[in-house]
Design a protein around this motif. Structure first.
Motif: not given
Length: 783
Positions: A336-339, A347-353, A376-378
């Motif tokens: 899932r994280l690879e996806i 730049c499909d930012w639905s990935a962030l949600a 995804f996170e710092d």
């Protein structure tokens, strides 16, 4: 035909027996008379005779049984079953009929009926080897291995020459993990039947499973020689060669299996895996595509296709195959994280949600590639948790062999660099100057290249710059480790980490007494077999130190090397050649598309709105990313035409076009690395926001090493304020650029010789600690 009676005499005898009512005698005489005929004609004759006699003797068991045999010989199984059922109906204890009907039912897939019939037959005739063998087969199909082993053992005892019974007995014992007894069964059978292909194949596979590849090879080669038409024999031999490190020959053998049996999905899968390890990605792709064609539910093949499509820069197709793999096998939930990472590439930012809903990916449960989590996170601590989970699953912790320093370490430290990037790649762009300036009176430099030989200028340079250059791409992990140890390396440096084509397995085995992570991966590897990570106090400040499992070598200025001899163009093509307007402020960001999130992009669009005539110059990634970014700009009220996408060009031209850029805008969680160095080298100020994790502080480290700390901010508000100030105040921007131009010549970042001396000092400090019997610990080199 009997030797003393002619066919005519036998027919006369049959007629006489029939006339006196002796049907069996008549049948025997008829059968003897047709013995000279071909088998199919014998069956036809037997069917005709039995049919004729049964009309006279309708309930004669032997006549019915012979008729059924003739019908089976003529492939009339439906009629044969009817005949056998009629026989058993009036003679329920006819063991042979029960046995044949059981075997026939099994062949037709009616396992439950078959087993009942076979057990009835064996209750009457326990010595019926055929019935018991078939019963063992049914038990094997249902994984009732103890029962199967018992059945096959009984057959072997009854008929010692029944080779397939020995074979299946051994296979059942393997399933029961009774390997000693299985070995004894195969050995005994082969002593009596050395030319049985199946037994040689089974023995070879058994030995191979016990890591005895050398001895296994002998049996597997015999199996292939005895039955060269068996595709599975070629596959096993190919895998044996692969295990012995002979990947090229393995390809020919496994390839032969696919030629013999084009629909052999497992062979295609294995062939693809070998091609992938050899970095022949196009052939690997073809093999995995063949695999899924014949085995559409093979989740692993779908996953491998996704990885290859990612490598080929096809993120949308990669996502499709990742999702198929995950749907086919819940164990691939970790993909899932690879996806999500591939969605960031477009730049499909639905990935962030989606990530927010699954933020524990790689930390809780199955391991995932740590590299995918960086954007995804710092958080150094959470990135370390992912790395530890990943390393714990992939590498044998504690398996690293204890090694000592070489005899020459007192005079010249033997330094080994391991990478797939000894070619025209960012790593060599940055590190080439260090290689050139390294003090060869104190260091011997060895390269171990496991990447494809692209035969470009940087590859040629690398081969001449190193004291020893080893192309190890065709070697196994163990072979690489053995070669490195034979070279008596004192310090082994991994230049890849968890980036693409990484290969840390040899490090887990132990290559040198001191092992270092450097340059390739911006974060902790979380491995117990990596002693040091190279950084600086900007990259790893004290309050973030707990996010790294390695001891830290703190270089005095910047962890990143640079080559001050690389080209620095002073001229380039006009703005219009790059799609830039003749006038207007140029904000640029040549970072990879996956690093861009709405956090940065929304700010950039605000800057465009507040700086009339300005444009944002981005690196062209893929058409999906470009379209999504243009759509996002439009939604924020910015003309998509104000986004200008730069084509991929030669490195020299890439540097030259920076002359048209005014300010480089950095991304946050994953900064510009080499792209920031390029911009600074060309006199373009880099505006960056200092984060927490390694990847979020790289550009800040570069600025600090140039004395350009003023371009490092700590908040979004400061980022916007400074960007606008530079865009609206040409004099201030020119002062910043003048400061940068002076710093390029005077400050530490681009002083390659000085950097090399600091780097050498760090390596020497590591070695001195080892000599003193001290465990690795943080090493701080003063400014």
């Amino acid at each position: 035909m009997t030797q003393d009676k002619s066919a005519r005499a036998l027919l006369t005898e049959a007629a006489e027996a029939e006339s006196r009512g002796d049907g069996i005698a008549a049948l025997n005489a008829y059968r003897a008379s047709v013995e000279p005929l071909a088998l199919d004609r014998q069956w036809l004759a037997l069917e005709a005779v039995c049919g004729k006699l049964i009309s006279v003797y309708p309930t004669d068991s032997e006549l019915l049984f012979n008729l059924a045999q003739a019908q089976l010989g003529l492939d009339k199984s439906d009629l044969a079953i009817e005949t056998l059922q009629a026989l058993i109906a009036h003679d329920p204890n006819h063991a042979a009929a029960l046995s044949v009907l059981g075997v026939t039912s099994a062949e037709r897939g009616d396992a439950e009926v078959a087993e009942t019939l076979l057990n009835r037959a064996l209750a009457i005739e326990p010595a019926d080897a055929v019935a018991r063998y078939q019963l063992g087969q049914l038990q094997s199909v249902n994984s009732r291995w103890e029962e199967a082993a018992s059945s096959f053992a009984h057959v072997v005892e009854t008929v010692p020459s029944f080779a397939d019974a020995h074979l299946n007995l051994g296979n059942a014992l393997v399933e029961l993990n009774d390997l000693a007894r299985a070995t004894a069964v195969f050995s005994s059978a082969l002593a009596a039947m050395p030319d049985h292909a199946g037994l040689n194949y089974a023995m070879g596979n058994l030995l191979q499973s016990q890591s005895n590849a050398d001895e296994a090879a002998d049996y597997l080669r015999i199996a292939v020689e005895l039955d060269p038409s068996a595709a599975h024999h070629w596959l096993a031999l190919g895998l044996n060669l692969y295990l012995q490190g002979n990947r090229r020959e393995a390809i020919t053998k496994v390839g032969r299996a696919t030629e013999l049996e084009p629909s052999y999905a497992d062979a295609h899968f294995r062939l693809g895996s070998i091609y992938y390890e050899l970095k022949d990605y196009e052939e690997a792709m073809l093999s995995f595509l063949q695999c899924v064609q014949f085995d559409p539910k093979n989740a692993a093949a779908h996953l491998n296709l996704a990885v290859l499509l990612k490598h080929f820069g096809e993120p949308v197709n990669a996502i499709e195959y990742y999702e198929k793999a995950m749907a086919l096998d819940p164990a691939y939930e970790s993909t899932r994280l690879e996806i999500l990472h591939q969605k960031m590439h477009v730049c499909d930012w639905s990935a962030l949600a989606s990530f927010a809903e699954h933020s524990g990916l790689g930390i809780d449960g199955a391991p995932v590639s740590p590299f995918c989590g960086l954007v995804f996170e710092d958080s150094p601590a959470r990135q370390l948790a992912r790395s530890r989970n990943w390393a714990g699953a992939r590498y044998s912790t504690g398996a690293r062999d204890a090694l000592g320093l070489s005899e020459a370490a007192g005079q010249r430290i033997r330094l080994g660099l391991f990478s797939a990037d000894f070619h025209d790649h960012a790593t060599m762009v940055l590190f080439k100057g260090v290689i050139t300036h390294l003090d060869r009176s104190r260091f011997t430099l060895l390269a171990f290249s496991y990447g494809v030989d692209r035969q470009d200028t940087m590859r040629t340079a690398a081969q001449s710059l190193f004291d020893e250059f080893h192309d190890v791409r065709d070697l196994t992990d163990h072979q690489i480790a053995e070669l490195a140890r034979s070279c008596q390396i004192d310090v082994a440096i991994d230049l890849k980490g968890y980036t693409g084509e990484a290969r840390l397995e040899p490090f887990a085995l132990g290559l040198a007494p001191i092992q270092v992570s450097y340059l390739g991966y911006p974060g902790s590897l979380g491995c117990d077999f990596i002693d040091y990570i190279v950084a600086d106090t900007t990259i790893i400040p004290d309050h973030c130190r707990d996010g790294y499992s390695e001891s830290v070598l703190y270089l005095p200025h910047c962890y990143q090397p640079n080559d001050d001899t690389r080209v620095q163009p002073t001229e380039c093509a006009p703005r219009e050649d790059y799609g830039l307007p003749e006038q207007g402020f140029v904000f640029c960001c040549f970072n990879a598309s996956y690093k861009i999130t709405p956090d940065e992009f929304n700010i950039w669009m605000e800057l465009l709105q507040q700086v009339p005539g300005s444009v944002l110059w981005l690196l062209k990634a893929n058409r999906f990313a470009d379209q999504n970014l243009q759509a996002a700009a439009s939604e924020l009220g910015v003309d998509p035409k104000r986004l200008v996408f730069a084509d991929r060009v030669s490195y020299a031209e890439h540097l030259a076009r920076h002359l048209h850029a005014d300010v480089f805008l950095d991304t946050f969680n994953v900064n510009a690395h080499t792209t920031a160095s390029d911009a600074l080298w060309m006199g373009v100020p880099v505006l960056t926001k200092l984060g927490h994790q390694f990847a979020a502080r790289v550009a800040g480290s570069l600025n600090c090493a140039l004395g350009m700390d003023s371009m490092n901010v700590t908040s979004v508000a400061e980022y916007i304020e400074l960007a606008l100030a530079l865009a609206h105040d040409p004099a201030r921007l020119e002062n910043i650029k003048q400061q940068l131009r002076s710093a390029i010549a005077s400050e530490a970042l681009f002083d390659t010789k000085a950097y090399t001396r600091d780097f050498e000092a760090g390596l020497l400090a590591m070695v001195e600690r080892f000599k003193a019997g001290k465990e690795p610990a943080d090493i701080r080199l003063g400014k």
